[in-house]
Structure formats: structure tokens, C-alpha cells
Design an enzyme around this catalytic site. Structure first.
Site, mmCIF file in Angstrom:
data_model
loop_
_atom_site.group_PDB
_atom_site.id
_atom_site.type_symbol
_atom_site.label_atom_id
_atom_site.label_comp_id
_atom_site.label_asym_id
_atom_site.label_seq_id
_atom_site.Cartn_x
_atom_site.Cartn_y
_atom_site.Cartn_z
ATOM 1 N N GLY A 102 0.816 -1.218 0.000
ATOM 2 C CA GLY A 102 0.000 0.000 0.000
ATOM 3 C C GLY A 102 0.843 1.259 0.000
ATOM 4 C CB CYS A 103 3.766 2.285 2.022
ATOM 5 S SG CYS A 103 2.936 2.199 3.630
#
Length: 166
Positions: free
Chosen positions: A44-45
């Protein structure tokens, strides 16, 4: 907890190149998208940082810079940036002082284990240093497009208000 309309707390943190970024120095110059994320090199990051980097020029055309903050150290940020070809500035908040200042250092539960961590949060700060938007519990997919619309609207709203004041 910080609210829309509050003055954004100022801070100074080192980036991936160990150069200091000072939020106060941006006042009067740029809008700032300040996003907090849990950790470098997680799916996600990585998606979020790559998406912001891919659209960095579009943000710049609207007088805006984008900076990401996580508790990772400068070296980890540099490796993350280089591995994924990221262009936005990644700031290191190893002591979580800025994360606490912005109230994004929060209790989390992962696999039944409770611990403290960064809540994925984005603040849109205008050129006067005022928080105009605070987006909490952000989902990385599609997030950047939504943030860009908020920044674009800042410029449009500013232009409209200056036209009506004339």
C-alpha cells in the site's frame, strides 16, 4: 485532534538525502500535501508513493508540493525511493514526534497483536499554512486522484474569492 481550519503545526525533518525539510519555510510559497504512511516497501505504501510521484508535476502546476512522512530512517527512505523511482520527498520521523503532533501515531491491532503505528492520513495545507482537508484511514488505491482534485479546487476557490473581492 487537528481540524480543518487549524494552522498546521510546523516541524523540520530530514529527508532521504538527510536534508532538512521545514514546513514553515513553505508558507507563502506552496500548498503542501502532507501524507503519513506506515512503512516503506509495503504494498500500500509503495502504491501510494509511486502514485504521488507519477503525478508530482501536476501538483506542482497548482503550486503544491507533496511530502510523505513515516517512522523509517533516512537510509531506508533512500533505498525505497531508489528502488521504486520515487520523486517526492520522504521525511524520516524516527522518534514519531511529528506523527504524534499530527495525531496519526495510534494504537493498531494486527493479527491479534496490539501495537502503536501510523494511521494512513493525508493533510492538504494551503499556502497560508492552514489545514484545508484532513483525510483519515486512507486507502492508497485512487487516493492521489482525490487529493489532486482537492488541491486543484484550492487554486480555483482562491481565484474565485480574489475575483469577488475586486
Amino acid at each position: 485532534m487537528l481540524q480543518i481550519g487549524d494552522t498546521a503545526p510546523t516541524f523540520s525533518l530530514p529527508d532521504a538525502d538527510m536534508e532538512d525539510f521545514d514546513l514553515a519555510a513553505e508558507r507563502g510559497k506552496h500548498h503542501v500535501v502532507l501524507y503519513f504512511y506506515p512503512r516503506d516497501n509495503t504494498p500500500g505504501c509503495t502504491l501510494q508513493a509511486a502514485d504521488f510521484s507519477d503525478h508530482e508535476e501536476e501538483f506542482a502546476r497548482h503550486g503544491c508540493i507533496v511530502v510523505g512522512v513515516s517512522p523509517d530512517d533516512c537510509l531506508t527512505h533512500a533505498e525505497f525511493r531508489d528502488q521504486h523511482g520515487l520523486s517526492i520527498r520522504l521525511l524520516s520521523d524516527v522518534e514519531t514526534e511529528v506523527c504524534r503532533l499530527y495525531d496519526v501515531w495510534q494504537p493498531k491491532e494486527v493479527d491479534g497483536v496490539k501495537k502503536m503505528g501510523v494511521a494512513r492520513t493525508t493533510f492538504v495545507i494551503d499556502k497560508e499554512g492552514i489545514i484545508r482537508h484532513a483525510l483519515h484511514d486512507v486507502s492508497p488505491r485512487g487516493h492521489v486522484a482525490g487529493v489532486f482534485e482537492l488541491v486543484r479546487k484550492l487554486e480555483t476557490d482562491k481565484w474565485k474569492s480574489s475575483r469577488t473581492a475586486s
